[in-house]
Every structure is written in structure tokens, then in C-alpha cells.
Design a protein around this motif. Structure first.
Motif, mmCIF file in Angstrom:
data_model
loop_
_atom_site.group_PDB
_atom_site.id
_atom_site.type_symbol
_atom_site.label_atom_id
_atom_site.label_comp_id
_atom_site.label_asym_id
_atom_site.label_seq_id
_atom_site.Cartn_x
_atom_site.Cartn_y
_atom_site.Cartn_z
ATOM 1 N N GLN A 139 -10.314 -2.760 2.255
ATOM 2 C CA GLN A 139 -10.977 -2.901 3.568
ATOM 3 C C GLN A 139 -10.613 -1.731 4.482
ATOM 4 O O GLN A 139 -11.349 -1.404 5.403
ATOM 5 N N LYS A 140 -9.440 -1.133 4.232
ATOM 6 C CA LYS A 140 -8.979 -0.025 5.090
ATOM 7 C C LYS A 140 -9.385 1.345 4.543
ATOM 8 O O LYS A 140 -9.081 2.374 5.151
ATOM 9 N N VAL A 144 -6.114 -8.455 5.275
ATOM 10 C CA VAL A 144 -5.536 -7.401 4.431
ATOM 11 C C VAL A 144 -4.094 -7.810 4.172
ATOM 12 O O VAL A 144 -3.298 -7.928 5.108
ATOM 13 N N THR A 145 -3.798 -8.098 2.910
ATOM 14 C CA THR A 145 -2.486 -8.687 2.612
ATOM 15 C C THR A 145 -1.945 -8.200 1.274
ATOM 16 O O THR A 145 -2.707 -7.947 0.330
ATOM 17 N N ALA A 171 -10.804 -10.742 -1.050
ATOM 18 C CA ALA A 171 -10.653 -9.285 -0.934
ATOM 19 C C ALA A 171 -11.542 -8.711 0.164
ATOM 20 O O ALA A 171 -11.134 -7.798 0.890
ATOM 21 N N SER A 200 -7.558 -6.313 -1.182
ATOM 22 C CA SER A 200 -7.886 -6.414 0.254
ATOM 23 C C SER A 200 -7.570 -5.111 0.990
ATOM 24 O O SER A 200 -8.154 -4.836 2.033
ATOM 25 N N TYR A 201 -6.651 -4.301 0.440
ATOM 26 C CA TYR A 201 -6.353 -3.007 1.086
ATOM 27 C C TYR A 201 -7.587 -2.102 1.130
ATOM 28 O O TYR A 201 -7.667 -1.207 1.971
ATOM 29 N N ASP A 240 0.801 -1.226 0.000
ATOM 30 C CA ASP A 240 0.000 0.000 0.000
ATOM 31 C C ASP A 240 0.836 1.280 0.000
ATOM 32 O O ASP A 240 0.307 2.357 0.219
#
Ligand code: F6R
Length: 247
Positions: A230-231, A220-221, A215, A227-228, A154
């Protein structure tokens, strides 16, 4: 992160196009621009078709829209039928009243020793335009958003990347064989995408169900760039029933 499930891709695309139209009209009434981040691929086609319909039938104007596309294949010039420049013009830009000078895509033909400067200038131009208001995304079966393949963390920004073999094999039919699919591309990074004020990711069909599950519900990986999201404070997934079938 919000998840919205629709009966069909067309239903989801109409809902999203309606939101985009409202954003464009609200900003136009204030005398302001809208900065849209745009994606290519099969997924956004019904969304672009709806935007074109709204332009033609409802008078929706794109005169105040500035666009930044996520990515472009390296080695393809603008006229190549698989270039994202060509895709965007064929499926959207040629049918609406966006100003040509407001259209931005990374270049597929920039010389090797100019790529770093080209990518830095792309990032800077996004900032100079006030940042991306709404980023439209699809998702690849590797979990990529843009061409941020597994291993893209990220902190990544616009840069040249190597395409995953799964991504290349998914693109092979369009190119008439995997040997014709470029091995590299220029893409916005995960940080570029996360910098958008709002993110809308579309996914259709059971083929995407397992990566959508990772995802949305997995950790979060760095192995799954999507999946990022999610933030992200204002991200949503718009899914049809097939893509949502494992949630
Ligand atoms: C396209 C892009 C990619 C695609 C993804 C899904 O600009 O950046 O991340 O969104 O590969 O492609 P489709 O929609 O063809 O399944």
C-alpha cells in the motif's frame, strides 16, 4: 496501490505479459537491460506461458533480461523437482532466449555458515544490476510475498526464514506430505521488494480473497507482508473475480 480485476487469470496474465514485453522491447531499442524480479508457484504459470508464447510466436527476445527470483527452499538442490530453480527452468527459462548468466536465484544448498554472505551477495548483485525494474509477485495465504511470513517488517532484506505452518501445509501436496516440505527458505526481504521500481502482484481464486482484502484494504501491518505494498508508489494487484470477491 492500484487494483485491476479481470474475468479470468489468463486475461490478467496476458495483460501483464503485454506490459512486460513492451518494457523489454523499449529497453532493447535503447540498448539497455531490464531487471525482472520473478516469482514461482501456481499463480504466475499463465503469465509465464504467455511470455513463452510471445517468444515463440512473436519473436519476443529476452536477451536483454536479467532475472532475480524471490526465493528458494533450503535443502533442495537445483535438480529437485520442487526446487524453484527447476520450476523456473521448466516453466520459463528453458523455453526462451534469456542468457544463463543473467539468471539469478538464491541457492538452496549453501552451507549454514555461508548463508549470511550468500544473502548479502544476492542483495549486492541486485544493486549492481541497477535495481529491480519490475517485481512479479504472488501472495500466500499468510499474506507473504516472497517467503516474508507474518513478522517480516519493511526493513527485511534477503535472508533465511522459517516457513509458516500454513505455507508448509499449502505446499504439502506437491511434496507428497508436509513432512517432506522444507522448514526454511532463503527469500528476498520486504525492503528488497519495496525497492523495485514497479510491483505487480497476481492472485487468483476465492481461496485468496480474504488475504487479498487484508493486503489491499486492511492496515499496513507486519502481520501481512503484502500490506506494505500500500505504501509502494507504483504497485498494482491483478486479480481475477474470485480473488477480488471480498473487495
Ligand atoms: C513464490 C513465492 C510465494 C508465492 C505464494 C503464492 O516464489 O515467493 O510468495 O507467490 O506462496 O503461491 P501460489 O502461487 O502457489 O498460490
Amino acid at each position: 496501490m492500484k487494483v485491476e480485476t479481470f474475468e479470468t487469470p489468463q486475461d490478467a496474465a496476458k495483460a501483464l505479459a503485454g506490459e512486460v514485453a513492451e518494457l523489454i522491447r523499449t529497453r532493447a531499442a535503447e540498448g539497455k537491460n531490464v531487471v525482472l524480479g520473478l516469482a514461482t508457484g501456481a499463480t504466475p504459470l499463465p503469465f509465464y506461458a504467455e511470455l513463452v508464447r510471445m517468444h515463440k510466436e512473436e519473436g519476443l527476445s529476452f536477451a536483454n533480461v536479467i532475472s532475480f527470483n524471490l526465493d528458494e527452499y533450503s535443502g533442495l538442490d537445483r535438480d529437485h523437482p520442487e526446487s524453484y530453480w527447476y520450476f523456473m527452468h521448466t516453466n520459463l527459462f528453458n523455453h526462451i532466449d534469456i542468457k544463463p548468466e543473467n539468471i539469478n536465484l538464491p541457492s538452496g544448498t549453501v552451507k549454514d555458515d555461508e548463508i549470511a554472505a550468500h544473502c548479502a551477495a544476492y542483495e549486492q548483485k541486485i544493486k549492481d544490476c541497477g535495481g529491480i525494474d519490475l517485481q512479479i509477485l504472488g501472495i500466500g495465504r499468510t499474506g507473504h510475498i516472497g517467503f516474508n511470513e507474518p513478522g517480516s517488517d519493511d526493513t527485511t532484506v534477503t535472508r533465511q526464514v522459517h516457513l509458516d505452518e500454513l505455507t508448509r501445509s499449502d505446499a504439502a501436496p506437491a511434496f507428497g506430505g508436509i513432512e517432506n516440505v522444507p522448514t526454511t527458505a532463503i527469500t528476498m526481504g520486504v525492503a528488497t521488494i519495496m525497492g523495485a521500481r514497479e510491483v505487480a502482484l497476481m492472485a487468483w481464486g476465492e481461496k485468496k480473497a480474504s488475504i487479498v482484502k487484508k493486503a489491499v484494504q486492511g492496515p499496513v501491518t507486519v502481520d501481512v507482508a503484502a500490506s506494505y505494498l500500500q505504501k509502494h508508489p507504483n504497485a498494482k494487484f491483478l486479480l481475477d473475480k474470485g480473488a477480488a470477491s471480498l473487495l
